[in-house]
Design a protein around this motif. Sequence first.
Motif, mmCIF file in Angstrom:
data_model
loop_
_atom_site.group_PDB
_atom_site.id
_atom_site.type_symbol
_atom_site.label_atom_id
_atom_site.label_comp_id
_atom_site.label_asym_id
_atom_site.label_seq_id
_atom_site.Cartn_x
_atom_site.Cartn_y
_atom_site.Cartn_z
ATOM 1 N N ASP A 1 -1.137 0.493 -4.652
ATOM 2 C CA ASP A 1 -2.176 1.381 -4.127
ATOM 3 C C ASP A 1 -3.144 0.706 -3.157
ATOM 4 O OD1 ASP A 1 -3.634 -0.241 -5.851
ATOM 5 O OD2 ASP A 1 -3.981 1.331 -7.336
ATOM 6 N N GLY A 2 -2.981 -0.592 -2.897
ATOM 7 C CA GLY A 2 -3.813 -1.273 -1.919
ATOM 8 C C GLY A 2 -5.197 -1.657 -2.398
ATOM 9 N N SER B 1 5.361 -2.357 2.539
ATOM 10 C CA SER B 1 4.342 -2.697 3.531
ATOM 11 C C SER B 1 4.788 -3.971 4.245
ATOM 12 C CB SER B 1 2.996 -2.955 2.854
ATOM 13 O OG SER B 1 2.583 -1.847 2.094
ATOM 14 N N THR B 2 4.900 -3.912 5.560
ATOM 15 C CA THR B 2 5.261 -5.120 6.295
ATOM 16 C C THR B 2 4.059 -5.735 7.004
ATOM 17 O OG1 THR B 2 6.057 -3.702 8.092
ATOM 18 C CG2 THR B 2 7.688 -4.553 6.566
ATOM 19 N N GLY B 3 2.895 -5.149 6.810
ATOM 20 C CA GLY B 3 1.634 -5.782 7.182
ATOM 21 C C GLY B 3 0.835 -6.013 5.913
ATOM 22 N N ILE C 1 0.808 -1.217 0.000
ATOM 23 C CA ILE C 1 0.000 0.000 0.000
ATOM 24 C C ILE C 1 0.840 1.265 0.000
ATOM 25 C CG2 ILE C 1 -1.798 -1.222 1.297
ATOM 26 C CD1 ILE C 1 -0.995 0.522 3.748
ATOM 27 N N THR C 2 2.173 1.159 0.045
ATOM 28 C CA THR C 2 2.996 2.343 0.298
ATOM 29 C C THR C 2 3.190 3.236 -0.915
ATOM 30 O OG1 THR C 2 4.955 0.941 -0.007
ATOM 31 C CG2 THR C 2 4.235 1.360 2.250
ATOM 32 N N ASN D 1 7.722 9.210 -2.133
ATOM 33 C CA ASN D 1 7.240 7.897 -2.544
ATOM 34 C C ASN D 1 8.415 7.076 -3.072
ATOM 35 O OD1 ASN D 1 5.909 5.679 -3.627
ATOM 36 N ND2 ASN D 1 4.228 6.879 -4.483
ATOM 37 N N GLY D 2 8.880 6.156 -2.248
ATOM 38 C CA GLY D 2 9.957 5.258 -2.665
ATOM 39 C C GLY D 2 9.440 3.939 -3.177
ATOM 40 N N SER D 3 8.128 3.834 -3.303
ATOM 41 C CA SER D 3 7.486 2.654 -3.853
ATOM 42 C C SER D 3 7.071 2.973 -5.293
ATOM 43 C CB SER D 3 6.285 2.280 -2.978
ATOM 44 O OG SER D 3 5.609 1.158 -3.483
#
Length: 535
Positions: free
Chosen positions: A242-243, A471-473, A211-212, A235-237
């Motif tokens: 976008d989730g 995202s780590t979740g 999501i990041t 924004n490094g993603s």
Amino acid sequence: MTAPARHDAIVVGAGLAGLVTAKQLLDRGLRVALVEKGGERGLGGLALQAFGGMMLVDTPLQRRAGIRDSAALAWSDWLSFAEFDAEDVWPRRWAERYIERCVPDVYEWLQRLGVRFIPAVQWVERGWMGPGNSLPRYHVLWGTAQFMTARLLLALRQHARFDRLELLTGHRVEALVREGAAVVGCRGRRAADDSEFELRAGAVVISGGGITGDLARVRRHWPRDWGNPPAVLLNGSHPAADGRLHDAVDEAGGQLTHLDRMWNYAAGVRHPNPQFEDHGLSLIPSRTAIWTDPAGQRIGPVPFVSGYDTLHMVRQIARAGWPHTWQVLNRRIAERELAASGAEHNPLIRDRRMLPFGLQMLRGNPALVDELLARCSDFVQAPDLATLAERMNALAGDGRVTPEAMEASIRPYDEQMRRGRRFHNDDQLRRIAQLRAWTGDRVRTCNFQPILDAKAGPLIAIRCQLLTRKSTGGIQTDLHSRVIGRDGEPIAGLYAAGEAAGFGGGGCSGRGSLEGTFLSGCILTAQAAAAHVAG
């Protein structure tokens, strides 16, 4: 709407996890639809830009370097950073699986794919005021993750069962198709003409990232104990992360967990070659540089030194509410120590040019410093502190930096260096000494170089802002990568792999990360999904 197609499995998202899943399913003879909302040039997702570091436990490279690692030690280190809650059953099990299987399922699997690692194992996330990685575990892909992705795409295109793969680019999945409690397909829209499509299969694997890339969503899930989310985030993603697939899983009854757990970085700068709004670049900061608050005063009482605890630095900056921080150094330090993450800014590793890369390790990287000074708006340089402060204030627009404050931070630090190691009583200098004791860090850490050294100038200041990355979740999964429903049971036909699953279980890294668990986590979770779908 066109008539539903029939496949054995649908893989949604053609990043690293999606490509591995598709290959493993083809290996087992299944008919696969690989669905990607972007174009064919984007196959591989963020792995195309990634540097390619992987946290691996007790590898031949470690043993060759005299590093005596073990699963028990790695588990102890993992727990020290993860800080699992009592309800983190699946994240904990996935962490154990990672340590148990990372060598056969990642290291050896990549070797069979024709991918190798740089022999020097790096030591990152050592722990700030407590334990982290007790020894070096960070293995860097020779060729960066871009080469690994190219080998994987080649293996797919040359696969003996390639005719069983249907690649559907420009197809955005918006919802999952259910029959009763089971997921039996997906539907969405084609980018070319905005027409609807629907696909049916016995299994759907969600591998569309985290999501990041959506900064509004990041702010919505910002950790509550960190204070308000920053007004400026880089924004490094990628905006594609976008989730929306998380939303589709949620609507299908899947369990989402720990969306407030993200792996962000403290040393983000504006990308010198931006591809989208707020595009950021993650620096690998200098260890000798002084890291200051927005007013140019050294952060303390324990000074920042990168390579010990990324989450600690991000959390401290967020809680302080600083819109930015500064790194202050000189040209000699920058050439030796400064680096940038990703394949783009590591061309010698990316292109596997061994001799020039070896020379760069010995001589430093003036080309990168020149590029960032010329093209990155967050870099300023000057011949003296007064001019540097003036240019820092012009960049930040707040007038907070004074040369007196910077000199009060830098001069005592420089004077300790000049007294010699016997008289060092500064935490940053102690950490530099520790870094230089390990070969992998010594070659890119100065031997106590003062900042206000007239012969090492000009002076450089770098404005750093928080940068999103991983995202780590995410989507909660069991050890077969099956999505867990809100009733605690697997949803028939639905799987998640890679970053979408928080790299396993909806958050196997916990609150922190030992770094390098992301690319390898994509491979592990993808293999688990493919094995169960085919089994």
